[in-house]
Design a protein around this motif. Structure first.
Motif, mmCIF file in Angstrom:
data_model
loop_
_atom_site.group_PDB
_atom_site.id
_atom_site.type_symbol
_atom_site.label_atom_id
_atom_site.label_comp_id
_atom_site.label_asym_id
_atom_site.label_seq_id
_atom_site.Cartn_x
_atom_site.Cartn_y
_atom_site.Cartn_z
ATOM 1 N N GLU A 262 0.823 -1.209 0.000
ATOM 2 C CA GLU A 262 0.000 0.000 0.000
ATOM 3 C C GLU A 262 0.862 1.266 0.000
ATOM 4 O O GLU A 262 0.561 2.239 -0.694
ATOM 5 N N ALA A 263 1.937 1.243 0.769
ATOM 6 C CA ALA A 263 2.811 2.419 0.806
ATOM 7 C C ALA A 263 3.471 2.647 -0.550
ATOM 8 O O ALA A 263 3.617 3.785 -1.009
ATOM 9 N N GLY A 264 3.862 1.563 -1.180
ATOM 10 C CA GLY A 264 4.471 1.670 -2.499
ATOM 11 C C GLY A 264 3.521 2.262 -3.519
ATOM 12 O O GLY A 264 3.919 3.066 -4.372
ATOM 13 N N PHE A 265 2.251 1.881 -3.425
ATOM 14 C CA PHE A 265 1.257 2.446 -4.324
ATOM 15 C C PHE A 265 1.149 3.962 -4.130
ATOM 16 O O PHE A 265 1.067 4.722 -5.090
ATOM 17 N N GLY A 266 1.164 4.396 -2.881
ATOM 18 C CA GLY A 266 1.088 5.828 -2.609
ATOM 19 C C GLY A 266 2.246 6.593 -3.213
ATOM 20 O O GLY A 266 2.095 7.738 -3.652
ATOM 21 N N LEU A 267 3.409 5.963 -3.270
ATOM 22 C CA LEU A 267 4.592 6.634 -3.813
ATOM 23 C C LEU A 267 4.519 6.825 -5.329
ATOM 24 O O LEU A 267 5.265 7.639 -5.884
ATOM 25 N N LEU A 268 3.629 6.081 -5.999
ATOM 26 C CA LEU A 268 3.461 6.280 -7.436
ATOM 27 C C LEU A 268 2.995 7.706 -7.731
ATOM 28 O O LEU A 268 3.486 8.364 -8.644
ATOM 29 N N THR A 269 2.031 8.178 -6.937
ATOM 30 C CA THR A 269 1.548 9.543 -7.115
ATOM 31 C C THR A 269 2.639 10.558 -6.814
ATOM 32 O O THR A 269 2.779 11.573 -7.503
ATOM 33 N N THR A 270 3.430 10.268 -5.781
ATOM 34 C CA THR A 270 4.535 11.162 -5.442
ATOM 35 C C THR A 270 5.537 11.248 -6.585
ATOM 36 O O THR A 270 6.008 12.344 -6.933
ATOM 37 N N ALA A 271 5.871 10.109 -7.185
ATOM 38 C CA ALA A 271 6.814 10.097 -8.309
ATOM 39 C C ALA A 271 6.270 10.905 -9.474
ATOM 40 O O ALA A 271 7.007 11.665 -10.121
ATOM 41 N N SER A 272 4.980 10.769 -9.738
ATOM 42 C CA SER A 272 4.351 11.530 -10.820
ATOM 43 C C SER A 272 4.408 13.029 -10.544
ATOM 44 O O SER A 272 4.727 13.830 -11.434
ATOM 45 N N ALA A 273 4.100 13.425 -9.311
ATOM 46 C CA ALA A 273 4.126 14.853 -8.964
ATOM 47 C C ALA A 273 5.529 15.429 -9.062
ATOM 48 O O ALA A 273 5.719 16.564 -9.514
ATOM 49 N N LEU A 274 6.537 14.658 -8.649
ATOM 50 C CA LEU A 274 7.922 15.126 -8.754
ATOM 51 C C LEU A 274 8.323 15.307 -10.213
ATOM 52 O O LEU A 274 9.004 16.276 -10.572
ATOM 53 N N GLY A 275 7.894 14.384 -11.056
ATOM 54 C CA GLY A 275 8.148 14.544 -12.490
ATOM 55 C C GLY A 275 7.450 15.777 -13.033
ATOM 56 O O GLY A 275 8.001 16.500 -13.877
ATOM 57 N N GLY A 276 6.225 16.020 -12.546
ATOM 58 C CA GLY A 276 5.502 17.208 -12.971
ATOM 59 C C GLY A 276 6.215 18.489 -12.599
ATOM 60 O O GLY A 276 6.230 19.460 -13.364
ATOM 61 N N LEU A 277 6.831 18.509 -11.410
ATOM 62 C CA LEU A 277 7.602 19.688 -11.005
ATOM 63 C C LEU A 277 8.757 19.947 -11.964
ATOM 64 O O LEU A 277 9.039 21.096 -12.322
ATOM 65 N N LEU A 278 9.433 18.879 -12.368
ATOM 66 C CA LEU A 278 10.533 19.041 -13.320
ATOM 67 C C LEU A 278 10.006 19.571 -14.644
ATOM 68 O O LEU A 278 10.586 20.500 -15.231
ATOM 69 N N GLY A 279 8.892 18.985 -15.130
ATOM 70 C CA GLY A 279 8.331 19.408 -16.407
ATOM 71 C C GLY A 279 7.920 20.872 -16.412
ATOM 72 O O GLY A 279 8.225 21.617 -17.349
ATOM 73 N N THR A 280 7.246 21.305 -15.344
ATOM 74 C CA THR A 280 6.798 22.696 -15.294
ATOM 75 C C THR A 280 7.979 23.652 -15.099
ATOM 76 O O THR A 280 7.968 24.764 -15.608
ATOM 77 N N ALA A 281 9.003 23.208 -14.358
ATOM 78 C CA ALA A 281 10.177 24.062 -14.160
ATOM 79 C C ALA A 281 10.916 24.297 -15.474
ATOM 80 O O ALA A 281 11.472 25.371 -15.711
ATOM 81 N N LEU A 282 10.934 23.284 -16.339
ATOM 82 C CA LEU A 282 11.649 23.392 -17.610
ATOM 83 C C LEU A 282 10.794 23.940 -18.736
ATOM 84 O O LEU A 282 11.301 24.178 -19.844
ATOM 85 N N TYR A 283 9.502 24.148 -18.464
ATOM 86 C CA TYR A 283 8.580 24.450 -19.562
ATOM 87 C C TYR A 283 8.988 25.684 -20.360
ATOM 88 O O TYR A 283 8.995 25.655 -21.600
ATOM 89 N N GLY A 284 9.309 26.770 -19.683
ATOM 90 C CA GLY A 284 9.641 27.995 -20.396
ATOM 91 C C GLY A 284 10.800 27.801 -21.358
ATOM 92 O O GLY A 284 10.766 28.249 -22.514
ATOM 93 N N ARG A 285 11.834 27.123 -20.896
ATOM 94 C CA ARG A 285 13.014 26.874 -21.736
ATOM 95 C C ARG A 285 12.663 25.969 -22.920
ATOM 96 O O ARG A 285 13.093 26.210 -24.051
ATOM 97 N N VAL A 286 11.828 24.940 -22.644
ATOM 98 C CA VAL A 286 11.438 24.007 -23.706
ATOM 99 C C VAL A 286 10.599 24.711 -24.760
ATOM 100 O O VAL A 286 10.816 24.536 -25.972
ATOM 101 N N GLU A 287 9.634 25.533 -24.326
ATOM 102 C CA GLU A 287 8.752 26.203 -25.288
ATOM 103 C C GLU A 287 9.528 27.168 -26.180
ATOM 104 O O GLU A 287 9.205 27.341 -27.355
ATOM 105 N N ARG A 288 10.571 27.807 -25.622
ATOM 106 C CA ARG A 288 11.372 28.746 -26.418
ATOM 107 C C ARG A 288 12.210 28.030 -27.470
ATOM 108 O O ARG A 288 12.478 28.595 -28.538
ATOM 109 N N ARG A 289 12.620 26.805 -27.188
ATOM 110 C CA ARG A 289 13.587 26.132 -28.055
ATOM 111 C C ARG A 289 12.976 25.104 -29.000
ATOM 112 O O ARG A 289 13.622 24.716 -29.980
ATOM 113 N N VAL A 290 11.768 24.636 -28.703
ATOM 114 C CA VAL A 290 11.145 23.592 -29.514
ATOM 115 C C VAL A 290 9.890 24.149 -30.181
ATOM 116 O O VAL A 290 9.045 24.734 -29.500
#
Length: 418
Positions: A262-290
């Protein structure tokens, strides 16, 4: 410039304006309160009943207003002063939450009262969110809508998805009413922060002589007549169906196929949210270059690959990086698709078109969840991932060439008006 000033300038560029900063502050604050409720709400329901039907009904009572009142809320956002509408609806939310806190403290709470309160909070949130979504295009220039949406997403991820639920559970254990009291304060503070936004006072349209039904029909006709925006809506429906199918049985897949606890299942959402933080942090740079069309095709291709990888994996050590990968590209897609829509839709249609999009999201998730359950029941918990892989792959192949037009839907709108 001091280090603190440089950080503020990086996160909230001055060119976006002071009103944008007030909007972000309000969004982050209310998202923290909503994140607390994500954990505290179900815990409060479970404290009153263990009947699965009532537990599910309580969850639906919060979601139902979007399906029933979403189009009306969008129309009202295009008829009234949007800033005042947000303030009024958030104030109504705070009043309902304060009443719920008072009842909990008296010890007279019951499941029916909880369900009623959740429905009223959800109803007010529909109108508040519909109007809030229209404020950003009023405050920020079109080229900056992508980075502006990314900054709002950061608050959603950290406060609503990461910190909020964990804090809500801990605070609920300390006192049943405490998380709802804090949420009341957060929502009330959000009202104060929105009041500082400097939008033009008054309704979006100077003269409103039509019925709400006519306004809704006009908004639907506008969307149906704009091919890029219409196609984007269909893409969102299709990809939400294929996404929701495996997501509806994710807990069973993680426990039975991958062997998590059960704890491992909960960490799936945490992993997704952490990835989302990376994606949103890089968004401005990505949109300018791609190029936008290339970026849209890339993130949707990532979705297809993600479904395939999840269908094949049997190890939690593969599932966590995959969920991180999902969060990174999914939040880039969410930010990009919203910015593309906001750039293309005229100011007076933002509320109505936005509400149709929310119906596409909710309807796709509802249909996908139903399909996922049926597919898993018939062919096992991995089958929905294969359905998602094939369905998203076919959808992407069908719209691949159209994505070039969708990415520059604002130019299509200008040509149509001209």
């Amino acid at each position: 410039m001091s280090p603190a000033s440089r950080v503020v300038e990086t996160v909230f560029p001055q060119r976006l304006g002071t009103s944008f900063r007030w909007l972000v502050a309000s969004s982050w604050t209310t998202n923290l309160g909503d994140g607390l409720m994500m954990a505290a709400g179900p815990l409060l329901v479970a404290s009153q009943t263990r009947n699965p039907v009532l537990v599910a009904a309580a969850a639906m009572s919060f979601q139902l207003p979007w399906l029933v009142f979403g189009l009306v809320a969008g129309a009202m956002a295009d008829r009234l002063d949007r800033r005042v509408l947000v303030m009024a609806m958030d104030a109504a939310r705070a009043i309902v939450l304060a009443g719920l806190c008072a009842v909990i403290l008296t010890g007279e709470v019951n499941i029916w009262l909880v369900m009623g309160a959740m429905f009223l909070v959800g109803l007010a949130e529909v109108f508040a969110d519909s109007a809030t979504g229209t404020l950003l295009p009023m405050l920020v220039d079109k080229p900056d809508l992508g980075i502006a949406n990314a900054r709002i997403q950061v608050g959603f991820l950290t406060a609503n998805q990461l910190a909020g639920p964990a804090l809500g559970a801990v605070i609920f254990a300390a006192g049943m009413a405490l998380p709802f009291m804090i949420q009341t304060v957060c929502v009330a503070l959000g009202v104060v922060l929105v009041s500082r936004i400097g939008t033009t006072r008054g309704a979006v349209r100077e003269h409103v002589e039509t019925h709400v039904r006519q306004d809704i029909a006009e908004g639907v006709r506008w969307l149906a007549g704009n091919k890029p925006v219409r196609t984007l809506a269909l893409v969102i429906v299709a990809f939400n169906i294929t996404w929701a199918a495996p997501w509806s049985v994710l807990v069973l897949w993680s426990l039975e196929r991958v062997g998590m606890d059960e704890a491992g299942f909960g960490l799936l959402t945490t992993a997704s949210a952490l990835g989302g933080l990376l994606g949103t942090a890089l968004y401005g740079r990505v949109e300018r270059r791609v190029p936008l069309a290339t970026l849209m095709r890339t993130v949707l291709a990532c979705e297809v690959v993600f479904h395939l990888a999840m269908a094949l994996t049997t190890s939690p050590w593969a599932a966590y990086p995959l969920m991180f990968f999902f969060g990174a590209y999914a939040f880039i897609w969410g930010t990009l698709s919203q910015a593309v829509r906001q750039r293309a839709v005229p100011r007076e249609f933002q509320g109505r078109v936005g509400s149709v999009y929310m119906l596409c999201v909710m309807g796709g998730m509802l249909g996908g969840s139903l399909l996922g359950g049926l597919i898993a029941h018939r062919w096992g918990v991995t089958a929905p991932w294969w359905f998602a892989f094939v369905g998203s792959g076919l959808t992407l192949a069908l719209v691949w060439r159209q994505l070039g037009h969708i990415a520059h839907a604002d130019e299509e709108t200008v040509r149509a008006v001209a």
